[in-house]
Write a protein that holds these residues in place. Structure first.
Motif, PDB file in Angstrom:
ATOM      1  N   LEU A  46       1.126  -0.869   0.144  1.00  0.00           N
ATOM      2  CA  LEU A  46       0.036   0.230   0.234  1.00  0.00           C
ATOM      3  C   LEU A  46       0.928   1.151   0.387  1.00  0.00           C
ATOM      4  CD1 LEU A  46      -3.022  -0.810   2.192  1.00  0.00           C
ATOM      5  CD2 LEU A  46      -3.111  -0.512   0.284  1.00  0.00           C
ATOM      6  N   LEU A  47       2.026   1.158   1.173  1.00  0.00           N
ATOM      7  CA  LEU A  47       3.248   2.234   0.950  1.00  0.00           C
ATOM      8  C   LEU A  47       3.712   3.221  -0.334  1.00  0.00           C
ATOM      9  CD1 LEU A  47       5.639   1.582   4.023  1.00  0.00           C
ATOM     10  CD2 LEU A  47       3.074   3.948   3.497  1.00  0.00           C
ATOM     11  N   MET A  48       4.077   1.820  -1.536  1.00  0.00           N
ATOM     12  CA  MET A  48       4.290   2.010  -2.589  1.00  0.00           C
ATOM     13  C   MET A  48       3.019   2.037  -3.750  1.00  0.00           C
ATOM     14  SD  MET A  48       5.698  -1.594  -5.288  1.00  0.00           S
ATOM     15  CE  MET A  48       3.577  -2.143  -5.239  1.00  0.00           C
ATOM     16  N   LEU A  49       1.891   1.461  -3.075  1.00  0.00           N
ATOM     17  CA  LEU A  49       0.735   2.165  -4.586  1.00  0.00           C
ATOM     18  C   LEU A  49       0.564   3.768  -4.351  1.00  0.00           C
ATOM     19  CD1 LEU A  49      -1.656  -0.677  -3.920  1.00  0.00           C
ATOM     20  CD2 LEU A  49      -0.419   0.128  -6.639  1.00  0.00           C
ATOM     21  N   TYR A  50       0.499   4.457  -2.524  1.00  0.00           N
ATOM     22  CA  TYR A  50       0.537   5.349  -2.371  1.00  0.00           C
ATOM     23  C   TYR A  50       1.947   6.167  -3.037  1.00  0.00           C
ATOM     24  CZ  TYR A  50      -1.045   9.354   0.540  1.00  0.00           C
ATOM     25  OH  TYR A  50      -1.564  10.554   0.663  1.00  0.00           O
ATOM     26  N   HIS A  51       3.048   6.027  -3.030  1.00  0.00           N
ATOM     27  CA  HIS A  51       3.974   6.716  -3.848  1.00  0.00           C
ATOM     28  C   HIS A  51       4.160   7.188  -5.485  1.00  0.00           C
ATOM     29  CE1 HIS A  51       5.579   7.952   0.527  1.00  0.00           C
ATOM     30  NE2 HIS A  51       5.575   6.586   1.025  1.00  0.00           N
ATOM     31  N   ASP A 129      -8.816  26.014   0.113  1.00  0.00           N
ATOM     32  CA  ASP A 129      -7.931  25.744  -0.988  1.00  0.00           C
ATOM     33  C   ASP A 129      -6.678  26.327  -1.393  1.00  0.00           C
ATOM     34  OD1 ASP A 129      -9.944  24.799  -2.561  1.00  0.00           O
ATOM     35  OD2 ASP A 129     -11.070  26.037  -2.167  1.00  0.00           O
ATOM     36  N   LEU A 130      -6.493  27.173  -0.279  1.00  0.00           N
ATOM     37  CA  LEU A 130      -5.404  27.774   0.057  1.00  0.00           C
ATOM     38  C   LEU A 130      -4.430  26.827   0.028  1.00  0.00           C
ATOM     39  CD1 LEU A 130      -3.173  30.289  -0.159  1.00  0.00           C
ATOM     40  CD2 LEU A 130      -3.635  30.483   1.837  1.00  0.00           C
ATOM     41  N   ASN A 131      -4.648  26.089   0.637  1.00  0.00           N
ATOM     42  CA  ASN A 131      -4.061  24.542   1.498  1.00  0.00           C
ATOM     43  C   ASN A 131      -3.454  23.954   1.033  1.00  0.00           C
ATOM     44  OD1 ASN A 131      -4.069  25.147   4.327  1.00  0.00           O
ATOM     45  ND2 ASN A 131      -6.046  24.651   5.393  1.00  0.00           N
ATOM     46  N   GLU A 132      -4.341  23.707  -0.220  1.00  0.00           N
ATOM     47  CA  GLU A 132      -4.056  22.768  -1.356  1.00  0.00           C
ATOM     48  C   GLU A 132      -3.238  22.673  -2.585  1.00  0.00           C
ATOM     49  OE1 GLU A 132      -8.219  21.377  -3.249  1.00  0.00           O
ATOM     50  OE2 GLU A 132      -8.621  20.578  -1.797  1.00  0.00           O
ATOM     51  N   ALA A 137       1.902  23.095  -4.673  1.00  0.00           N
ATOM     52  CA  ALA A 137       3.442  23.798  -5.319  1.00  0.00           C
ATOM     53  C   ALA A 137       4.684  22.699  -4.514  1.00  0.00           C
ATOM     54  CB  ALA A 137       3.459  25.359  -4.226  1.00  0.00           C
ATOM     55  N   LEU A 138       4.783  22.631  -3.025  1.00  0.00           N
ATOM     56  CA  LEU A 138       5.145  21.776  -2.204  1.00  0.00           C
ATOM     57  C   LEU A 138       5.290  20.842  -2.984  1.00  0.00           C
ATOM     58  CD1 LEU A 138       4.384  23.112   1.150  1.00  0.00           C
ATOM     59  CD2 LEU A 138       6.890  23.374   0.332  1.00  0.00           C
ATOM     60  N   GLN A 139       4.563  19.946  -3.355  1.00  0.00           N
ATOM     61  CA  GLN A 139       4.920  18.768  -4.543  1.00  0.00           C
ATOM     62  C   GLN A 139       5.303  18.949  -5.686  1.00  0.00           C
ATOM     63  OE1 GLN A 139       0.657  17.007  -4.391  1.00  0.00           O
ATOM     64  NE2 GLN A 139       1.038  16.406  -2.575  1.00  0.00           N
ATOM     65  N   ALA A 140       4.808  19.811  -6.073  1.00  0.00           N
ATOM     66  CA  ALA A 140       6.080  20.463  -7.633  1.00  0.00           C
ATOM     67  C   ALA A 140       7.183  20.695  -6.967  1.00  0.00           C
ATOM     68  CB  ALA A 140       5.096  21.250  -8.278  1.00  0.00           C
ATOM     69  N   TYR A 141       7.448  21.502  -6.029  1.00  0.00           N
ATOM     70  CA  TYR A 141       9.463  22.046  -5.658  1.00  0.00           C
ATOM     71  C   TYR A 141       9.941  20.345  -5.516  1.00  0.00           C
ATOM     72  CZ  TYR A 141      12.500  25.195  -4.059  1.00  0.00           C
ATOM     73  OH  TYR A 141      13.922  24.685  -3.641  1.00  0.00           O
ATOM     74  N   LEU A 142       9.598  19.829  -5.146  1.00  0.00           N
ATOM     75  CA  LEU A 142      10.423  18.266  -4.290  1.00  0.00           C
ATOM     76  C   LEU A 142      10.004  17.460  -4.767  1.00  0.00           C
ATOM     77  CD1 LEU A 142       8.997  18.878  -0.422  1.00  0.00           C
ATOM     78  CD2 LEU A 142      11.385  19.693  -1.784  1.00  0.00           C
ATOM     79  N   PRO A 143      10.233  16.665  -6.278  1.00  0.00           N
ATOM     80  CA  PRO A 143       9.844  15.793  -7.031  1.00  0.00           C
ATOM     81  C   PRO A 143       9.744  14.006  -6.168  1.00  0.00           C
ATOM     82  CG  PRO A 143      11.876  16.859  -7.815  1.00  0.00           C
ATOM     83  CD  PRO A 143      11.399  17.730  -6.892  1.00  0.00           C
ATOM     84  N   TYR A 145       9.130  13.871  -3.808  1.00  0.00           N
ATOM     85  CA  TYR A 145       7.161  13.749  -2.877  1.00  0.00           C
ATOM     86  C   TYR A 145       6.448  13.592  -3.468  1.00  0.00           C
ATOM     87  CZ  TYR A 145       4.141  14.091   1.353  1.00  0.00           C
ATOM     88  OH  TYR A 145       2.999  13.616   1.710  1.00  0.00           O
ATOM     89  N   SER A 146       5.641  12.053  -4.295  1.00  0.00           N
ATOM     90  CA  SER A 146       4.670  12.720  -5.493  1.00  0.00           C
ATOM     91  C   SER A 146       3.692  11.948  -4.660  1.00  0.00           C
ATOM     92  CB  SER A 146       5.729  11.237  -6.497  1.00  0.00           C
ATOM     93  OG  SER A 146       5.455   9.853  -5.884  1.00  0.00           O
ATOM     94  N   GLN A 147       3.628  11.986  -3.540  1.00  0.00           N
ATOM     95  CA  GLN A 147       1.766  12.087  -3.498  1.00  0.00           C
ATOM     96  C   GLN A 147       1.277  13.308  -3.433  1.00  0.00           C
ATOM     97  OE1 GLN A 147       2.091  11.617   1.206  1.00  0.00           O
ATOM     98  NE2 GLN A 147       3.933  10.048   1.645  1.00  0.00           N
ATOM     99  N   THR A 148      -0.450  12.202  -3.306  1.00  0.00           N
ATOM    100  CA  THR A 148      -1.338  13.040  -4.574  1.00  0.00           C
ATOM    101  C   THR A 148      -2.303  13.201  -2.716  1.00  0.00           C
ATOM    102  OG1 THR A 148      -2.868  11.344  -5.354  1.00  0.00           O
ATOM    103  CG2 THR A 148      -1.124  12.878  -6.320  1.00  0.00           C
TER     104      THR A 148
END
Length: 148
Positions: A46-51, A129-132, A137-143, A145-148
């Protein structure tokens, strides 16, 4: 999240099959070890799928497999166990964070959100929505970290 585990004895070992994860098979010397190893295996999977950004499968109900025994003998005579996985251990719990932003940056972010969502930035839901936006932005900046 609850996942059924069908356990059968083959010669001097026990084999665990997870109907929700047909690609995973657990082999151990006793039932206790099969259940323990199945939990670790499911958690890792599950961790693998999530990441990888893939959806986490919902667990099926044991009764679905028992009623299907007439059509399929793959689980006939199996001993059943339930593997319980806490979704928070996979996705991680959310942590509240307070940050300070330059006012022009915050204004720009709110205008961006408003343009995308077509709503009033002063509404209470705008903070969500600001949180999202910040998370994306953090996810895009930290490649890495690919969690959605």
């Amino acid at each position: 999240m609850l996942y059924p585990l069908a356990i059968r004895q083959n010669d001097h070992q026990f084999v665990g099959v997870l109907p929700d994860f047909p690609e995973l098979t657990i082999i151990a010397e006793n039932i206790t070890d099969v259940i323990s190893q199945a939990r670790l295996t499911v958690m890792t999977h599950l961790l693998m799928l999530y990441h990888q950004g893939k959806p986490l499968p919902n667990g099926s109900d044991i009764s679905d497999h028992l009623s299907a025994q007439a059509a399929s003998k793959s689980f006939l005579g199996a001993t059943w166990a339930i593997i319980s996985i806490d979704a928070a251990r996979i996705k991680g719990k959310k942590v509240k964070l307070t940050i300070e932003l330059p006012e022009p940056l915050l204004t720009c972010a709110r205008h961006h959100i408003s343009a995308l969502a077509s709503f009033d930035c002063a509404s209470p839901s705008s903070s969500h929505d600001l949180n999202e936006l910040i998370v994306k932005a953090l996810q895009a900046y930290l490649p890495s970290y690919s969690q959605t």
